[in-house]
Write an enzyme that holds these catalytic residues in place. Structure first.
Site, PDB file in Angstrom:
ATOM      1  N   CYS A   1      48.961  50.496  33.560  1.00 33.29           N
ATOM      2  CA  CYS A   1      47.760  50.275  34.368  1.00 33.29           C
ATOM      3  C   CYS A   1      47.491  48.808  34.687  1.00 33.29           C
ATOM      4  CB  CYS A   1      46.538  50.942  33.732  1.00 33.29           C
ATOM      5  SG  CYS A   1      46.317  50.768  31.962  1.00 33.29           S
TER       6      CYS A   1
ATOM      7  N   ASP B   1      39.393  44.485  43.323  1.00 33.24           N
ATOM      8  CA  ASP B   1      39.436  43.653  42.126  1.00 33.24           C
ATOM      9  C   ASP B   1      37.989  43.268  41.782  1.00 33.24           C
ATOM     10  OD1 ASP B   1      40.410  41.724  40.201  1.00 33.24           O
ATOM     11  OD2 ASP B   1      40.003  40.190  41.728  1.00 33.24           O
ATOM     12  N   ARG B   2      37.724  42.933  40.530  1.00 33.96           N
ATOM     13  CA  ARG B   2      36.357  42.559  40.164  1.00 33.96           C
ATOM     14  C   ARG B   2      36.152  41.042  40.197  1.00 33.96           C
ATOM     15  NH1 ARG B   2      34.131  43.063  34.101  1.00 33.96           N
ATOM     16  NH2 ARG B   2      34.843  40.897  34.160  1.00 33.96           N
ATOM     17  N   ASP B   3      36.896  40.316  39.359  1.00 37.38           N
ATOM     18  CA  ASP B   3      36.631  38.883  39.179  1.00 37.38           C
ATOM     19  C   ASP B   3      37.266  38.074  40.311  1.00 37.38           C
ATOM     20  OD1 ASP B   3      35.322  39.566  36.815  1.00 37.38           O
ATOM     21  OD2 ASP B   3      37.182  39.447  35.670  1.00 37.38           O
TER      22      ASP B   3
HETATM   23 MG    MG Z   1      40.581  38.412  40.592  1.00 34.32          MG
HETATM   24 ZN    ZN Z   2      46.612  49.000  30.842  1.00 35.27          ZN
END
Ligand code: MG
Ligand code: ZN
Length: 187
Positions: free
Chosen positions: A108, A10-12
């Site tokens: 997605c 994950d990014r954030d």
């Molecule tokens: Mg996150």
């Molecule tokens: Zn999507």
């Protein structure tokens, strides 16, 4: 062809400090030890792939071009710490988005596993040997839905109050370095 193993990130809140709908490169702050954790995973043969929900695009808070600027800056920040992420996937959609083009009930957006499955096809990844790391329930569900092991980043003790125990989180850690140490020692 031998299948690879991967870490999906994950990014954030996992790679960078969480900001609500982070929309400018100036807001990027790498989390402590993130780069060291990623390096350790890669040294042990893991692909490291970012999978991030960015519904701020569907909501009209920023556009794909702005997201590319944010990711360019983030790539430069990581490179300064000796890290190159293997690939980046983002979901710009939301079923109630403001922008018609992105108002899609897509496959997605986490907790759906679409980004992970797409990466698995592209890189011949063995998902049962792979790991999804994130700080939210949707990350853990996306990992489970894809057949990966799951690892929750907990920034403080109370973080898991919003996550139900039924999900079956396999590991829970403070940051990516701790994650990498556990997993590369076990592997
Ligand atoms: Mg996150
Ligand atoms: Zn999507």
């Amino acid at each position: 062809m031998k299948k690879r193993k991967a870490v999906f990130l994950d990014r954030d809140g996992t790679l960078v400090v969480h900001e609500d709908y982070l929309s400018s490169p100036d807001q990027l702050k790498l989390l402590p030890n993130a780069s060291r954790g990623i390096r350790l995973f890669q040294e042990h043969g893991y692909l490291v792939i970012v999978v991030t929900n960015q519904s701020g695009i569907a909501r009209g808070f920023f556009d794909e071009e702005q997201l590319m600027l944010i990711h360019s800056k983030l790539k430069a920040m990581l490179k300064d710490e000796g890290v190159v992420i293997d690939d980046w996937y983002f979901c710009p959609h939301h079923s109630e988005g403001k922008i018609d083009y992105y108002r899609v009930d897509c496959d997605c957006r986490k907790p759906k596993p679409g980004m992970i499955l797409a990466a698995a096809r592209k890189y011949h990844i063995d998902l049962s040997q792979s790991l999804m790391i994130g700080d939210s329930e949707s990350d853990m569900l996306a990992g489970k839905n894809a057949g990966c092991k799951t690892m929750l980043i907990k920034h403080n003790q109370s973080d898991d109050t919003c996550i139900t125990s039924e999900i079956g989180i396999d590991y829970s850690v403070k940051n990516l370095l701790e994650a990498a140490k556990i997993f590369t020692l076990e592997a």
